[in-house]
Design a protein around this motif. Structure first.
Motif, PDB file in Angstrom:
ATOM      1  N   ALA A  15       0.815  -1.219   0.000  1.00 25.69           N
ATOM      2  CA  ALA A  15       0.000   0.000   0.000  1.00 25.69           C
ATOM      3  C   ALA A  15       0.849   1.270   0.000  1.00 25.69           C
ATOM      4  N   ARG A  16       2.163   1.098   0.196  1.00 29.51           N
ATOM      5  CA  ARG A  16       3.103   2.222   0.247  1.00 29.51           C
ATOM      6  C   ARG A  16       2.759   3.197   1.367  1.00 29.51           C
ATOM      7  N   VAL A  17       2.599   2.606   2.554  1.00 27.35           N
ATOM      8  CA  VAL A  17       2.373   3.382   3.767  1.00 27.35           C
ATOM      9  C   VAL A  17       3.293   2.825   4.843  1.00 27.35           C
ATOM     10  N   SER A  18       3.366   3.514   5.970  1.00 27.04           N
ATOM     11  CA  SER A  18       4.190   3.005   7.067  1.00 27.04           C
ATOM     12  C   SER A  18       3.444   1.898   7.802  1.00 27.04           C
ATOM     13  N   TRP A  77      -5.463   1.076  10.425  1.00 33.30           N
ATOM     14  CA  TRP A  77      -6.530   0.584   9.554  1.00 33.30           C
ATOM     15  C   TRP A  77      -7.260  -0.601  10.184  1.00 33.30           C
ATOM     16  N   LEU A  95      -8.607  -2.091  -0.269  1.00 31.09           N
ATOM     17  CA  LEU A  95      -7.878  -0.859  -0.587  1.00 31.09           C
ATOM     18  C   LEU A  95      -8.619  -0.051  -1.648  1.00 31.09           C
ATOM     19  N   GLU A  96      -9.106  -0.728  -2.672  1.00 31.46           N
ATOM     20  CA  GLU A  96      -9.823  -0.037  -3.744  1.00 31.46           C
ATOM     21  C   GLU A  96     -11.153   0.532  -3.248  1.00 31.46           C
ATOM     22  N   ARG A 154      -7.868   3.757   0.529  1.00 30.99           N
ATOM     23  CA  ARG A 154      -6.700   3.866   1.408  1.00 30.99           C
ATOM     24  C   ARG A 154      -5.451   3.381   0.688  1.00 30.99           C
ATOM     25  N   GLY A 155      -4.315   3.844   1.185  1.00 29.76           N
ATOM     26  CA  GLY A 155      -3.035   3.467   0.590  1.00 29.76           C
ATOM     27  C   GLY A 155      -2.605   4.459  -0.465  1.00 29.76           C
ATOM     28  N   ASN A 156      -1.374   4.312  -0.906  1.00 28.04           N
ATOM     29  CA  ASN A 156      -0.776   5.220  -1.888  1.00 28.04           C
ATOM     30  C   ASN A 156      -0.303   4.485  -3.130  1.00 28.04           C
ATOM     31  N   ASN A 157      -0.930   3.362  -3.428  1.00 26.44           N
ATOM     32  CA  ASN A 157      -0.503   2.565  -4.569  1.00 26.44           C
ATOM     33  C   ASN A 157      -1.720   2.212  -5.430  1.00 26.44           C
ATOM     34  N   PRO A 158      -1.990   3.021  -6.461  1.00 26.85           N
ATOM     35  CA  PRO A 158      -3.136   2.717  -7.319  1.00 26.85           C
ATOM     36  C   PRO A 158      -2.941   1.436  -8.133  1.00 26.85           C
TER      37      PRO A 158
END
Length: 110
Positions: free
Chosen positions: A14-17, A24, A52-53, A57-61
């Motif tokens: 998801a490219r998050v910490s 979440w 995620l979709e 949430r997250g930074n990875n489309p």
């Protein structure tokens, strides 16, 4: 195989910490709860990507594509002489061995 993800795997995908993933798991968004974790704290990759979709949430489309590519390019089931957990080296889904994997691997190394 990448059907089950640890929470650290989720963070990388998801490219998050990592602490964000913990948040979440505790705070549903729009009534959508984080995917159920198994006894080892792992979640199904497909359920996670759907979540995620749905939540945004997250930074990875491209999370769904990354999961599919990883499945298509990963080696098959691990053989006794393969290096444990090494198939993820250099991948955004790189991870360390889980405790369950270490228990299965240790007898092979002796």
């Amino acid at each position: 195989m990448m059907d089950d993800l640890s929470l650290s795997d989720v963070a990388r995908l998801a490219r998050v910490s990592r602490p964000v993933v913990t948040m979440w798991t505790k705070h549903p968004k729009d009534g959508l709860r984080f995917p159920e974790q198994d006894a080892e704290g792992r979640v199904d990759a497909d359920e996670l990507v759907d979540w995620l979709e749905a939540t945004g949430r997250g930074n990875n489309p491209d999370a769904r594509t990354e999961v599919a590519l990883h499945r298509a390019t990963s080696p098959g089931p691990r053989r006794a002489n393969s290096r444990p957990c090494s198939q993820y080296q250099g991948s955004p889904m790189r991870r360390s061995c889980s405790q369950a994997e270490l228990k299965r691997i240790r007898p092979l190394a002796q």
